[in-house]
Design an enzyme around this catalytic site. Structure first.
Site, PDB file in Angstrom:
ATOM      1  N   ARG A  35     -38.763 -15.107   7.475  1.00  0.00           N
ATOM      2  CA  ARG A  35     -39.516 -15.415   9.042  1.00  0.00           C
ATOM      3  C   ARG A  35     -41.130 -15.144   8.981  1.00  0.00           C
ATOM      4  O   ARG A  35     -41.940 -15.557   9.961  1.00  0.00           O
ATOM      5  CB  ARG A  35     -38.883 -14.118  10.087  1.00  0.00           C
ATOM      6  CG  ARG A  35     -37.201 -15.094  10.443  1.00  0.00           C
ATOM      7  CD  ARG A  35     -36.100 -14.026  10.932  1.00  0.00           C
ATOM      8  NE  ARG A  35     -35.765 -15.068  12.207  1.00  0.00           N
ATOM      9  CZ  ARG A  35     -34.183 -14.841  11.367  1.00  0.00           C
ATOM     10  NH1 ARG A  35     -34.006 -14.988  10.085  1.00  0.00           N
ATOM     11  NH2 ARG A  35     -33.358 -15.605  12.452  1.00  0.00           N
ATOM     12  N   ASP A 324     -21.810 -11.736   7.827  1.00  0.00           N
ATOM     13  CA  ASP A 324     -22.513 -12.152   6.271  1.00  0.00           C
ATOM     14  C   ASP A 324     -21.896 -11.110   5.060  1.00  0.00           C
ATOM     15  O   ASP A 324     -21.660 -11.099   3.896  1.00  0.00           O
ATOM     16  CB  ASP A 324     -23.728 -11.980   5.771  1.00  0.00           C
ATOM     17  CG  ASP A 324     -24.770 -13.444   6.625  1.00  0.00           C
ATOM     18  OD1 ASP A 324     -23.842 -14.082   6.885  1.00  0.00           O
ATOM     19  OD2 ASP A 324     -25.431 -12.901   6.844  1.00  0.00           O
TER      20      ASP A 324
HETATM   21  C1  S3P Z   1     -29.576 -15.891   9.693  1.00  0.00           C
HETATM   22  C2  S3P Z   1     -28.016 -15.962  10.472  1.00  0.00           C
HETATM   23  C3  S3P Z   1     -26.958 -15.711  10.306  1.00  0.00           C
HETATM   24  C4  S3P Z   1     -26.508 -15.204   8.442  1.00  0.00           C
HETATM   25  C5  S3P Z   1     -27.221 -16.286   7.920  1.00  0.00           C
HETATM   26  C6  S3P Z   1     -29.111 -15.467   8.248  1.00  0.00           C
HETATM   27  C7  S3P Z   1     -30.712 -15.666   9.888  1.00  0.00           C
HETATM   28  O1  S3P Z   1     -26.309 -17.592  10.494  1.00  0.00           O
HETATM   29  O2  S3P Z   1     -25.157 -16.068   8.790  1.00  0.00           O
HETATM   30  O3  S3P Z   1     -27.510 -15.313   7.003  1.00  0.00           O
HETATM   31  O4  S3P Z   1     -31.780 -15.099   9.822  1.00  0.00           O
HETATM   32  O5  S3P Z   1     -30.912 -15.488  11.293  1.00  0.00           O
HETATM   33  P1  S3P Z   1     -26.070 -18.059  11.750  1.00  0.00           P
HETATM   34  O6  S3P Z   1     -27.158 -18.537  12.071  1.00  0.00           O
HETATM   35  O7  S3P Z   1     -25.030 -19.014  11.347  1.00  0.00           O
HETATM   36  O8  S3P Z   1     -25.022 -17.285  12.472  1.00  0.00           O
END
Ligand code: S3P
Length: 443
Positions: A35, A324
């Site tokens: 981000r 995760d």
């Molecule tokens: C993330 C959101 C999660 C996570 C991924 C990173 C992010 O995924 O599992 O490793 O940085 O927004 P999901 O949005 O699919 O839940």
């Protein structure tokens, strides 16, 4: 499963090591690093990102913006200076943009690129090419975007530019920070207000970082709204150590007798630390020392000491906050006394691999009694054996099996570990430095 049999294939052997001791700083947070590059690229002025994760996933995101004309300097490892081009300053990439293994990179970029004046094609590796993108395509199409995909909503994605986007109010069907973020990033370019609400609050880094870059946004846990037509102002970002990377050491030190590890500067955003709560319910001894703010993010030094663990029913409300961390939890559960039941975690089946299937298969190879369910697993804890397992090219499964090796009476051989570099460069060295006996072999 990526089934990487190419020249970059890496396999590991993990054996019982010593008690784990020392002070460890795991690499920067992956979510925050992605981000930071994105918003800094779209800001006016120059932003410094310190603590940037030098992982393949986040480097792919930085490369994507370089392809679109953003000058990004890397004065040293873990640092980027991003010369932002402003909200409308990106230029068309002259080739496909490769997101590598990164679902976050691809989904967030899809939202952001839906508002540009040019077309872009996003591609990914074998694993990413199997991951569902309809979850972002569908709400973005409602905003007026046009995104073409392979059958079934799979990448590559062709994101058509020059579309007039319009804000929407969207209720997410699954708790996903990636989907929420894709919609909010498209909302920067949309006419009117964009609102998202979630069935369970997810990580709020996009919202918090938009605010830090000066974009007006209202958000509370579970909902966010913003309007188009503002500007992002450059700001410096300090990236905390990634809780998801620290998680492997939290489990490892908990299960190896005599261990005591300090994990420094770890981000403890409550939307990330569900594993801390689950491990404590299991009897883990983890102290959050020296809590403070680092670049606006809550961090602490986590002190973890070995403790006997017991099986639990993982509270379903913790699932999104530890999404995760399940591969590591599976290993903790396999070594706990009693049964651990996981449910409400069907999302694990659409991560970098089907993590329920990969962990269940691997742990079964190591003699663990484990039953897969559609949205979780039932794990009979006690002990595990040595043996050969396949991480299926999934970084988090590979590192979790490495932890399992610490308690196996004979080595655990782990196939297909190269993708650990996507999120945790230097894992083997860091792990061995505090007591693992982990060896790699590259073909
Ligand atoms: C993330 C959101 C999660 C996570 C991924 C990173 C992010 O995924 O599992 O490793 O940085 O927004 P999901 O949005 O699919 O839940």
């Amino acid at each position: 499963m990526t089934g990487d049999t190419g020249p970059n294939r890496v396999d590991w052997t993990s054996a019982a090591g010593n008690a784990l001791r020392g002070e460890v700083r795991v690499p920067g947070d992956k979510s925050v690093s992605h981000r930071a590059i994105m918003l800094a690229a779209l800001a006016e002025g120059t932003s410094r990102v310190s603590g940037f994760l030098e992982g393949e996933d986040t480097r792919a995101t930085a490369r994507a913006f370089a392809q679109m004309g953003v000058h990004i300097q890397a004065p040293r490892d873990n640092e980027r200076i991003v010369h932002g081009v402003g909200l409308h300053g990106l230029a068309a990439a002259s080739a496909e943009v490769d997101c590598g293994n990164a679902g976050t990179g691809m989904r967030l970029l899809t939202g952001l690129l839906a508002g540009q004046g040019f077309d872009t094609t996003l591609v990914g590796d074998e694993s990413l090419s199997r991951r569902p993108m309809r979850r972002v395509i569908e709400p973005l199409a409602r905003m007026g975007a046009r995104i073409d995909s392979r059958d079934g909503g799979l990448p590559p994605l062709r994101i058509c530019g020059k579309r007039e986007l319009c804000g929407i109010a969207y209720e997410l069907p699954v708790a996903s920070a990636q989907v929420k973020s894709a919609i909010l990033l498209a909302g920067l370019y949309a006419r009117g207000e964009t609102r998202v609400s979630e069935p369970h609050p997810t990580r709020d880094y996009t919202e918090r970082m938009l605010m830090a870059f000066g974009w007006p946004i209202d958000f509370t846990p579970g909902s966010a709204r913003l309007s188009g037509g503002h500007r992002l102002q450059a700001t410096d970002v300090v990236v905390p150590a990634d809780f998801s990377s620290a998680a492997f050491f939290l489990v490892a030190a908990s299960i190896v007798e005599g261990s005591e590890l300090v994990l420094c500067d770890v981000g403890i955003n409550p939307r990330r630390t569900g594993l801390l709560q689950a491990l404590r319910l299991m009897g883990a001894d983890i102290v959050e020392a020296n809590p403070r703010l680092l670049g606006g993010e809550a961090v602490a030094d986590l002190i973890v000491r070995a403790a006997p663990l017991r099986g639990i029913d993982v509270p379903v409300e913790l699932v999104p906050d530890m999404i995760d961390e399940f591969p590591a939890l599976f290993v903790a559960a396999a070594l706990a006394q009693g049964t651990t039941r996981i449910h409400g975690a069907a999302e694990l089946r659409v991560k970098e691999s089907d993590r329920i299937a990969v962990m269940a298969k691997g742990l079964r190879e190591l003699g663990v009694r484990i039953e897969e369910t559609p949205d979780g697993a039932i794990i009979e804890g006690g002990a595990l054996l040595g043996g050969a397992v396949d991480s299926a090219g999934d970084h988090r499964c590979a590192m979790s099996f490495a932890i399992a090796g610490l308690r196996a009476p004979s080595p655990v051989q782990i196939a297909d570990c190269a993708n650990v570099a996507t999120s945790f460069p230097g894992f083997v060295e860091l792990a061995n430095g505090c007591g693992f006996a982990l060896h790699g072999s590259a073909d």
